[in-house]
Design a protein around this motif. Structure first.
Motif, short mmCIF file in Angstrom:
data_model
loop_
_atom_site.label_atom_id
_atom_site.label_comp_id
_atom_site.label_asym_id
_atom_site.label_seq_id
_atom_site.Cartn_x
_atom_site.Cartn_y
_atom_site.Cartn_z
N GLU A 1 1.13 -1.32 -0.26
CA GLU A 1 -0.16 -0.49 -0.19
C GLU A 1 0.89 1.19 -0.05
O GLU A 1 1.84 1.08 0.95
N GLU A 2 0.88 2.47 -0.46
CA GLU A 2 1.17 3.57 -0.76
C GLU A 2 1.59 4.12 0.71
O GLU A 2 0.13 4.79 1.02
N VAL A 3 2.44 4.70 0.85
CA VAL A 3 2.50 4.99 2.28
C VAL A 3 2.49 6.71 1.83
O VAL A 3 2.20 7.49 2.53
N LEU A 4 3.78 7.01 1.09
CA LEU A 4 4.07 8.51 0.38
C LEU A 4 3.31 8.69 -0.81
O LEU A 4 4.31 7.29 -1.59
N PRO A 5 3.34 9.85 -1.64
CA PRO A 5 3.42 9.75 -3.21
C PRO A 5 4.24 10.23 -3.62
O PRO A 5 4.92 10.56 -2.51
N GLU A 6 4.49 10.56 -4.56
CA GLU A 6 5.09 11.30 -5.13
C GLU A 6 5.59 12.31 -5.11
O GLU A 6 4.22 12.84 -5.21
N ARG A 7 6.53 13.06 -5.02
CA ARG A 7 6.54 14.19 -4.62
C ARG A 7 7.30 15.09 -5.97
O ARG A 7 8.46 14.30 -6.30
N ARG A 8 7.13 16.28 -5.68
CA ARG A 8 8.68 16.62 -6.97
C ARG A 8 9.19 18.47 -5.88
O ARG A 8 8.33 18.68 -4.98
N ILE A 9 10.38 18.50 -5.74
CA ILE A 9 10.82 19.28 -4.89
C ILE A 9 12.20 20.61 -5.35
O ILE A 9 12.58 19.75 -6.89
N GLY A 10 11.14 21.29 -5.93
CA GLY A 10 11.96 22.50 -6.43
C GLY A 10 13.59 23.06 -4.84
O GLY A 10 13.74 23.00 -3.88
N TYR A 11 13.96 23.57 -5.85
CA TYR A 11 15.59 24.35 -5.68
C TYR A 11 16.19 25.14 -5.28
O TYR A 11 15.93 25.62 -7.18
N LYS A 12 16.91 25.35 -5.35
CA LYS A 12 18.06 26.85 -5.98
C LYS A 12 19.27 25.96 -6.14
O LYS A 12 20.08 26.63 -7.09
N SER A 13 19.74 24.86 -5.48
CA SER A 13 20.87 24.07 -5.43
C SER A 13 21.12 22.96 -4.70
O SER A 13 20.08 22.30 -4.58
N LEU A 14 21.07 22.34 -5.60
CA LEU A 14 20.71 20.67 -5.54
C LEU A 14 22.74 19.72 -5.97
O LEU A 14 23.06 20.26 -7.02
N VAL A 15 22.91 19.29 -5.50
CA VAL A 15 23.91 18.18 -4.67
C VAL A 15 23.87 16.64 -4.55
O VAL A 15 22.84 15.94 -3.63
N ILE A 16 23.96 15.76 -5.54
CA ILE A 16 23.16 14.52 -5.83
C ILE A 16 24.84 13.59 -5.44
O ILE A 16 26.44 13.96 -5.73
N ALA A 17 24.79 13.08 -4.57
CA ALA A 17 25.26 11.84 -3.86
C ALA A 17 24.86 10.55 -3.49
O ALA A 17 24.81 10.59 -2.37
N VAL A 18 24.74 10.09 -4.72
CA VAL A 18 24.14 8.66 -4.48
C VAL A 18 24.93 7.62 -4.69
O VAL A 18 24.78 6.54 -4.77
N GLY A 19 26.31 7.88 -4.19
CA GLY A 19 27.26 7.20 -4.37
C GLY A 19 27.23 5.65 -5.87
O GLY A 19 28.04 6.18 -6.55
N SER A 20 27.69 4.29 -5.53
CA SER A 20 28.03 3.75 -6.58
C SER A 20 26.93 1.91 -5.75
O SER A 20 26.49 2.52 -5.35
N THR A 21 26.87 1.72 -6.99
CA THR A 21 26.80 0.08 -6.77
C THR A 21 27.50 -0.67 -8.30
O THR A 21 28.81 -0.05 -8.07
N SER A 22 27.46 -1.92 -7.51
CA SER A 22 28.49 -2.86 -8.71
C SER A 22 28.54 -2.81 -9.88
O SER A 22 27.50 -2.56 -10.91
N ASN A 23 29.73 -3.22 -10.27
CA ASN A 23 30.29 -3.60 -11.42
C ASN A 23 29.91 -4.74 -12.28
O ASN A 23 31.36 -5.30 -11.06
N TYR A 24 28.94 -5.25 -12.37
CA TYR A 24 30.06 -6.73 -12.83
C TYR A 24 30.09 -7.35 -14.03
O TYR A 24 30.82 -8.44 -14.74
N PHE A 25 31.18 -5.97 -15.39
CA PHE A 25 31.73 -6.75 -16.57
C PHE A 25 30.87 -7.37 -17.05
O PHE A 25 31.44 -8.02 -18.24
N GLY A 26 30.12 -7.60 -17.57
CA GLY A 26 28.71 -8.81 -17.76
C GLY A 26 29.59 -10.11 -17.86
O GLY A 26 29.28 -10.45 -18.87
N VAL A 27 29.95 -10.26 -16.61
CA VAL A 27 30.11 -12.06 -16.04
C VAL A 27 28.83 -12.49 -15.91
O VAL A 27 28.32 -12.28 -15.47
N PRO A 28 28.65 -13.80 -16.58
CA PRO A 28 27.73 -13.64 -16.84
C PRO A 28 26.90 -14.81 -15.27
O PRO A 28 28.44 -15.94 -14.80
N GLY A 29 25.78 -14.86 -15.20
CA GLY A 29 25.54 -15.31 -13.32
C GLY A 29 26.66 -14.16 -12.76
O GLY A 29 25.14 -14.49 -11.19
N ALA A 30 26.82 -13.96 -12.68
CA ALA A 30 27.19 -12.04 -11.19
C ALA A 30 26.46 -11.97 -10.97
O ALA A 30 26.00 -11.81 -9.32
#
Length: 433
Positions: free
Chosen positions: A99-128
């Motif tokens: 069940e939806e707890v919070l709806p989609e939201r839109r946020i206005g900004y003057k300055s935006l900082v994106i700091a979302v880190g990283s995820t895995s790079n599997y380099f195309g290895v089958p099954g990884a």
């Protein structure tokens, strides 16, 4: 919703920046957006996975930090960006029942900082992707811990039934800091699990740990002496290290390398590489081939006004034209750089004139709870010191203290949290539920 400064991503760099700016500017001007409710220091995930660190004690609530440090917290994942309108979109949040707890939201900004880190790079290895676990987030570490517990219980039952093959095989792919630390932590944790009722298991015989590394040695970016010391310490813990090993395919119960060697694997961890989150490529921002956001020397996303990026997701160059390594110390330094930039702007002054310069203070790698190895960089160009043992371990733990201080605001509060942190590391801890 609207805020002067919106920070997306509550990792080491993003959270530190939100806390420091919030303390100075207040919640009406600083907002943190994250898809999770709790922050945990990413270098601790291998301990959560091994079961030697309780996430429920270690995790810091973003809502609590927002209240204490003076910023606004928005729960949800960023899904879209309209840079021209200075507006981003945050996805709806659903509960465990769908069940939806919070709806989609839109946020206005003057300055935006994106700091979302990283995820895995599997380099195309089958099954990884299908047959490995990557320690990118707390849910990954918790999934690993529960599966390890089930496998230990099965190994105990097999030993009791007199099965011809008992025990379990753990394969870790990637001999960087994450892989090395996890291997050492698992060896310590397996001894603790044996003390919690798995009496028929002999740890070094029945819990077999193999570390596979594609380079000629583990911890390849660090000095050779550090790599050698880590290899020696892992060997003392009966952890098999295989260098010059290129993984070709991964199946449900084994790993195959490019030479045709097969490694049994009841549990397999992927720690062989990272890349920027794929959704960044859908935002209309300039990205590199690896998916990172292209930034200039002031951490501004190229040709996009009022958008900045820091940490693993930013393709930032050091003073020598080389990429800044994906380390917590880099994210910490970049957060401090942007803190000064935004404080200048808030005071009516122009942004900083000097570009960001990465400073390498060395690296420390934990080999269990008793020792650490690493190198410390000196003030002289190219100078470094090898460190090992108890003092190196204290230095490693102090990094966590500095992060607590940056996030919680005062050394006293940070020391209290760090005291609890130390107690948990001197007391055997295994969650059996």
């Amino acid at each position: 919703m609207q805020s002067e400064i919106v920070i997306v991503g509550g990792g080491a760099g993003g959270l530190e920046l939100a806390c420091k700016l919030g303390q100075k500017l207040g919640p009406g001007k600083v907002m943190l957006v994250d898809s999770r409710l709790y922050h945990i220091w990413k270098p601790s995930l291998h301990e959560v996975a091994a079961g030697t660190l309780d996430i429920h004690q270690e995790g810091l609530s973003y809502q609590m930090l927002a209240h204490d440090r003076g910023f606004t917290f928005v729960y949800g994942a960023m899904t879209a960006l309209d840079a021209g309108a200075h507006q981003l979109t945050v996805a709806p949040v659903a509960g465990t029942d769908g069940e939806e707890v919070l709806p989609e939201r839109r946020i206005g900004y003057k300055s935006l900082v994106i700091a979302v880190g990283s995820t895995s790079n599997y380099f195309g290895v089958p099954g990884a992707r299908e047959h490995t676990i990557s320690l990118n987030a707390t849910e990954d570490a918790e999934r690993f811990r529960l599966r390890l517990l089930r496998l230990l219980a099965q190994a105990e039952q097999d030993r009791e039934d007199g099965a011809s093959r008992s025990g379990l095989d753990i394969v870790i792919i990637g001999g960087g800091a994450t892989g090395v630390e996890l291997a050492a932590e698992l060896r310590e944790a397996s001894g603790v699990y044996a003390a919690y009722g798995f009496n028929r298991l002999q740890v070094q015989r029945d819990v077999r740990i193999t570390l596979l590394e594609g380079a000629s040695r583990i911890l390849a970016p660090l000095p050779e002496r550090v790599s050698g010391a880590a290899t020696r310490l892992l060997d003392q813990r009966a952890i098999k290290v295989v260098a010059d090993c290129r993984v070709a395919a991964i199946a449900r119960d084994h790993v195959t390398d490019s030479n045709g060697n097969v490694y049994p694997a009841d549990l397999c961890v992927w720690a062989a590489g990272i890349r920027a989150p794929e959704f960044l490529g859908s935002l209309g921002l300039p990205t590199t081939r690896g998916g990172q956001l292209e930034v200039d020397g002031h951490l501004r996303v190229r040709d996009v006004p009022d958008v900045y990026a820091l940490g693993d997701c930013a393709a930032c160059m050091d003073g020598n034209g080389k990429p800044v390594p994906p380390r917590a110390q880099a994210a910490h330094q970049q957060a401090d750089y942007l803190l000064k930039t935004f404080m200048n702007m808030a005071s009516g002054y122009p942004p900083q004139k000097n570009p960001y310069v990465y400073r390498d203070y060395g690296s420390l790698v934990s080999i269990g709870h008793q020792t650490t190895v690493g190198s410390l960089m000196g003030s002289l160009r190219g100078a470094s010191w090898f460190v090992e043992g108890f003092m190196a371990r204290i230095m490693y733990l102090s990094l966590h203290l500095l992060h607590h201080k940056a996030v919680l605001g005062t050394m006293r509060t940070g020391l209290m949290a760090f005291g609890r942190f130390l107690i948990r590391r001197t007391t055997p801890l295994v969650k059996l539920h």
